[in-house]
Motif scaffolding. Structure first.
Motif, PDB file in Angstrom:
ATOM      1  N   LEU A 118       0.814  -1.225   0.000  1.00 47.27           N
ATOM      2  CA  LEU A 118       0.000   0.000   0.000  1.00 47.27           C
ATOM      3  C   LEU A 118       0.846   1.274   0.000  1.00 47.27           C
ATOM      4  N   LYS A 119       2.064   1.192   0.541  1.00 43.88           N
ATOM      5  CA  LYS A 119       2.850   2.430   0.643  1.00 43.88           C
ATOM      6  C   LYS A 119       3.268   2.971  -0.728  1.00 43.88           C
ATOM      7  N   GLN A 120       3.151   2.158  -1.767  1.00 44.13           N
ATOM      8  CA  GLN A 120       3.497   2.616  -3.124  1.00 44.13           C
ATOM      9  C   GLN A 120       2.430   3.551  -3.705  1.00 44.13           C
ATOM     10  N   TYR A 121       1.268   3.638  -3.049  1.00 42.25           N
ATOM     11  CA  TYR A 121       0.157   4.411  -3.613  1.00 42.25           C
ATOM     12  C   TYR A 121      -0.012   5.758  -2.912  1.00 42.25           C
ATOM     13  N   PRO A 122      -0.542   6.745  -3.628  1.00 41.29           N
ATOM     14  CA  PRO A 122      -0.782   8.060  -3.010  1.00 41.29           C
ATOM     15  C   PRO A 122      -2.024   8.037  -2.129  1.00 41.29           C
ATOM     16  N   ILE A 123      -1.904   7.425  -0.976  1.00 47.81           N
ATOM     17  CA  ILE A 123      -3.019   7.371  -0.029  1.00 47.81           C
ATOM     18  C   ILE A 123      -2.512   7.822   1.343  1.00 47.81           C
ATOM     19  N   ASP A 124      -3.445   8.183   2.201  1.00 45.06           N
ATOM     20  CA  ASP A 124      -3.107   8.496   3.590  1.00 45.06           C
ATOM     21  C   ASP A 124      -3.144   7.170   4.351  1.00 45.06           C
ATOM     22  N   LEU A 125      -1.955   6.644   4.624  1.00 44.60           N
ATOM     23  CA  LEU A 125      -1.845   5.280   5.148  1.00 44.60           C
ATOM     24  C   LEU A 125      -1.503   5.275   6.639  1.00 44.60           C
ATOM     25  N   GLY A 126      -2.143   4.390   7.369  1.00 49.33           N
ATOM     26  CA  GLY A 126      -1.837   4.240   8.791  1.00 49.33           C
ATOM     27  C   GLY A 126      -1.972   2.785   9.198  1.00 49.33           C
ATOM     28  N   VAL A 127      -1.409   2.466  10.348  1.00 52.92           N
ATOM     29  CA  VAL A 127      -1.535   1.093  10.842  1.00 52.92           C
ATOM     30  C   VAL A 127      -1.754   1.129  12.351  1.00 52.92           C
ATOM     31  N   ILE A 128      -2.694   0.335  12.794  1.00 51.90           N
ATOM     32  CA  ILE A 128      -2.937   0.174  14.232  1.00 51.90           C
ATOM     33  C   ILE A 128      -2.341  -1.165  14.636  1.00 51.90           C
ATOM     34  N   VAL A 129      -1.367  -1.101  15.543  1.00 54.53           N
ATOM     35  CA  VAL A 129      -0.497  -2.252  15.781  1.00 54.53           C
ATOM     36  C   VAL A 129      -0.833  -2.978  17.081  1.00 54.53           C
ATOM     37  N   ASN A 130      -0.895  -4.286  16.937  1.00 56.86           N
ATOM     38  CA  ASN A 130      -1.013  -5.218  18.049  1.00 56.86           C
ATOM     39  C   ASN A 130       0.120  -5.000  19.064  1.00 56.86           C
ATOM     40  N   MET A 131      -0.223  -4.928  20.344  1.00 52.78           N
ATOM     41  CA  MET A 131       0.800  -4.739  21.387  1.00 52.78           C
ATOM     42  C   MET A 131       0.767  -5.895  22.390  1.00 52.78           C
ATOM     43  N   MET A 132       0.418  -7.082  21.893  1.00 53.85           N
ATOM     44  CA  MET A 132       0.307  -8.224  22.792  1.00 53.85           C
ATOM     45  C   MET A 132       1.358  -9.298  22.536  1.00 53.85           C
ATOM     46  N   ASP A 133       2.239  -9.077  21.570  1.00 57.94           N
ATOM     47  CA  ASP A 133       3.265 -10.078  21.255  1.00 57.94           C
ATOM     48  C   ASP A 133       4.057 -10.404  22.521  1.00 57.94           C
ATOM     49  N   SER A 134       4.267 -11.682  22.778  1.00 55.80           N
ATOM     50  CA  SER A 134       5.048 -12.052  23.957  1.00 55.80           C
ATOM     51  C   SER A 134       6.013 -13.187  23.668  1.00 55.80           C
ATOM     52  N   GLY A 135       6.242 -13.484  22.391  1.00 59.53           N
ATOM     53  CA  GLY A 135       7.137 -14.590  22.028  1.00 59.53           C
ATOM     54  C   GLY A 135       8.538 -14.104  21.701  1.00 59.53           C
ATOM     55  N   GLY A 136       9.486 -15.025  21.649  1.00 54.20           N
ATOM     56  CA  GLY A 136      10.841 -14.781  21.148  1.00 54.20           C
ATOM     57  C   GLY A 136      11.551 -13.597  21.772  1.00 54.20           C
ATOM     58  N   SER A 137      12.293 -12.887  20.933  1.00 51.11           N
ATOM     59  CA  SER A 137      13.075 -11.718  21.348  1.00 51.11           C
ATOM     60  C   SER A 137      12.181 -10.687  22.042  1.00 51.11           C
ATOM     61  N   THR A 138      11.033 -10.421  21.447  1.00 51.97           N
ATOM     62  CA  THR A 138      10.097  -9.448  22.018  1.00 51.97           C
ATOM     63  C   THR A 138       9.674  -9.849  23.425  1.00 51.97           C
ATOM     64  N   GLY A 139       9.338 -11.117  23.588  1.00 51.25           N
ATOM     65  CA  GLY A 139       8.888 -11.601  24.893  1.00 51.25           C
ATOM     66  C   GLY A 139       9.968 -11.450  25.946  1.00 51.25           C
ATOM     67  N   ARG A 140      11.206 -11.785  25.571  1.00 57.02           N
ATOM     68  CA  ARG A 140      12.298 -11.682  26.538  1.00 57.02           C
ATOM     69  C   ARG A 140      12.556 -10.221  26.916  1.00 57.02           C
ATOM     70  N   LEU A 141      12.496  -9.329  25.937  1.00 59.50           N
ATOM     71  CA  LEU A 141      12.717  -7.909  26.239  1.00 59.50           C
ATOM     72  C   LEU A 141      11.615  -7.356  27.139  1.00 59.50           C
ATOM     73  N   ARG A 142      10.370  -7.803  26.893  1.00 60.54           N
ATOM     74  CA  ARG A 142       9.243  -7.380  27.749  1.00 60.54           C
ATOM     75  C   ARG A 142       9.518  -7.747  29.195  1.00 60.54           C
ATOM     76  N   VAL A 143       9.873  -9.023  29.407  1.00 59.95           N
ATOM     77  CA  VAL A 143      10.050  -9.523  30.768  1.00 59.95           C
ATOM     78  C   VAL A 143      11.294  -8.920  31.414  1.00 59.95           C
ATOM     79  N   GLN A 144      12.395  -8.894  30.678  1.00 60.06           N
ATOM     80  CA  GLN A 144      13.672  -8.507  31.277  1.00 60.06           C
ATOM     81  C   GLN A 144      13.808  -6.996  31.464  1.00 60.06           C
ATOM     82  N   LEU A 145      13.203  -6.233  30.573  1.00 64.15           N
ATOM     83  CA  LEU A 145      13.398  -4.779  30.636  1.00 64.15           C
ATOM     84  C   LEU A 145      12.128  -4.009  30.996  1.00 64.15           C
ATOM     85  N   GLY A 146      10.998  -4.714  31.002  1.00 66.91           N
ATOM     86  CA  GLY A 146       9.751  -4.033  31.340  1.00 66.91           C
ATOM     87  C   GLY A 146       9.298  -3.048  30.279  1.00 66.91           C
ATOM     88  N   VAL A 147       9.658  -3.319  29.015  1.00 65.21           N
ATOM     89  CA  VAL A 147       9.261  -2.409  27.929  1.00 65.21           C
ATOM     90  C   VAL A 147       7.985  -2.909  27.252  1.00 65.21           C
TER      91      VAL A 147
END
Lengths: 322, 322
Positions: free
Chosen positions: B20-49
């Motif tokens: 979609l970014k190739q087109y002349p549109i007003d583009l936005g994304v609403i992002v999931n903030m529940m990921d808890s697996g892998g690298s992301t999961g470890r950073l959540r737990v270890q750093l509280g981010v």
């Protein structure tokens, strides 16, 4: 515009660059690439990258980016897998992994941090610093030498294993400079390693630039135990193979509580024994603010520092008289 | 300029945004903030981010920065202390630590990656996704649900623990959009979590935007076992509380070697059982290039993907008819 080049890599270089960048000069730094301690050492071994620590500090010192970027590059993780690693070191390491060559790394970091001046690694080749003590002991690795604080005998000979060639841009910079500022910094782990790189001492002998040595305020255990000013100067000149032009020595007071802290670590103020040598400039150069060491503080390794403004003023006044 | 908002977070969202970014549109994304697996999961737990993984992928998808920056943000360390961690995740985590608030994080990453469009976390509050299966089992954590592939019973109810409020900017974006694109993406770990955030389903019910659902190509073990198109649509509409306006279904061929790989993982092509529903648009949307999964590949989690150009063409053609 006068061209000043600082040589070093640690806290002392950070302070010197932070002060000098306030002046309208052509500023550059030739950076030690032998660091092997802490976060930097682990990244070197685990990822096979060039040591990022000193490079990162120089970029931050010369940065004119918003404070957030400087904070980010000095941020040290305190927990988990990343504990003890500095974000700037991780940034440089990942960037090295995805870049075509190290010049691309430097260009990219300089762009992000809006760096004023040139940051030049002394070499692009991987090597380890080694020290042979008068006791016969040989220690390999800058980090190990730095931590070898119980060693009482002097370092007889420092060398690189393997020997490496200088970055051509660093050599050119030395030849074209008006002034080269050496130090302040740990004599055997921050300053002399630069002089061991093939081509650097030769360039320092050949250049018309004035060589200015900023003598450390305090001795360092296991490295310059009991060193006077003259000992620092003699060792340094031996590795350069040329006389220094100016020697900057602090002659003011040092806060007694700071001296006490150093004495408890078997370190003391460097004794000024050099007498009426015409090359010596004596000034109050110390920053007597007591620095509370903190894990995430870039300057945690020494609690006493040169005052970056006083030091820069002294250097800029000196170059104006040349 | 037409306003299109994508909702999701994983690979499917990356593909949709890239197109979609190739087109002349007003583009936005609403992002999931529940990921808890892998690298992301470890950073959540270890750093509280907050979980950085999905945010990072969206920023990279919308980036117009030189290729080096995109490579850097997708780079995954393969050795040592940093093994398995993605550089972009580390960047977001450190930045969160030194920033005043998460908006400053988003602004800074958007600046570095020269992002086209708005990246809006669905919430700024920390929460965990939970799934209650028909078997009675309850699993907590998006990563655990994602890996619970041996579960044969259906998910009876997904919920957040604790409940959290929507990012006001995400709600406003939904209300002002012309089209909302939901999916493709794992139904219960990428899509439905967004709808569980207080205020999101309400906004989707209220908005005049057309809701377009891009149905997944394949089922997912432990999450949508044996799901037909109608099962996906029914579950989704139940969580939104409103009928979808359009349903995009792939109707072309899928490379037999790819199907075989999925069958060996107890997954299969989603069966199109929805008949002559006037909301359905059937098109060839799959990218039949065989993707070799690689640790450092952002898209490693699924070997079959939608074709980003075909999907974007279909969405843009659709909005032009509205």
């Amino acid at each position: 515009m006068k061209k000043i080049t600082v040589m070093g890599g640690g806290t002392g270089t950070f302070v010197t660059l932070s002060g000098l960048k306030q002046y309208p000069i052509d500023l550059g730094v030739i950076v030690n690439m032998m660091d092997s301690g802490g976060s930097t050492g682990r990244l070197r071994v685990q990822l096979g990258v060039l040591p990022p620590g000193d490079i990162r500090q120089c970029f931050v010192a010369l940065s004119e980016a918003p404070e957030l970027w400087r904070k980010l590059f000095l941020y040290r993780f305190e927990n988990g897998d990343l504990e003890g690693h500095n974000f700037g070191n991780i940034f440089l390491s990942a960037l090295e992994k995805v870049s075509e060559n190290y010049d691309e790394v430097l260009k990219t970091v300089g762009y992000v941090l809006k760096t004023k001046g040139s940051v030049l690694p002394v070499t692009y080749e991987k090597t380890q610093l080694c020290a042979e003590y008068e006791s016969g002991v040989v220690v390999q690795g800058e980090g190990n030498i730095d931590e070898n604080i119980s060693e009482k005998s002097r370092i007889k000979k420092a060398f690189l294993e393997p020997s490496v060639s200088a970055n051509k841009n660093a050599v050119d910079r030395i030849l074209e400079s008006d002034m080269i500022v050496i130090g302040p910094g740990d004599l055997y782990t921050s300053i002399i390693p630069l002089l061991l790189v093939d081509g650097i001492a030769e360039a320092l002998k050949k250049t018309h630039a004035k060589l200015v040595y900023v003598v450390n305020l305090m001795t360092k255990s296991g490295q310059t135990n009991g060193y006077n000013v003259s000992d620092h100067v003699n060792d340094l000149e031996r590795y350069i193979g040329r006389k220094l032009d100016y020697i900057l020595v602090h002659n003011g007071k040092i806060e007694s509580s700071i001296v006490k802290w150093y004495v408890s670590h078997h370190e003391q103020q460097v004794n000024d024994d050099i007498g009426s040598d015409s090359r010596v400039i004596r000034l109050g150069l110390a920053d007597n603010t007591i620095v509370t060491a903190h894990k995430s503080d870039a300057l945690a390794r020494s609690i006493l520092r040169h005052d970056s403004k006083k030091l820069a003023d002294a250097l800029v006044n000196l170059i104006d008289t040349l």
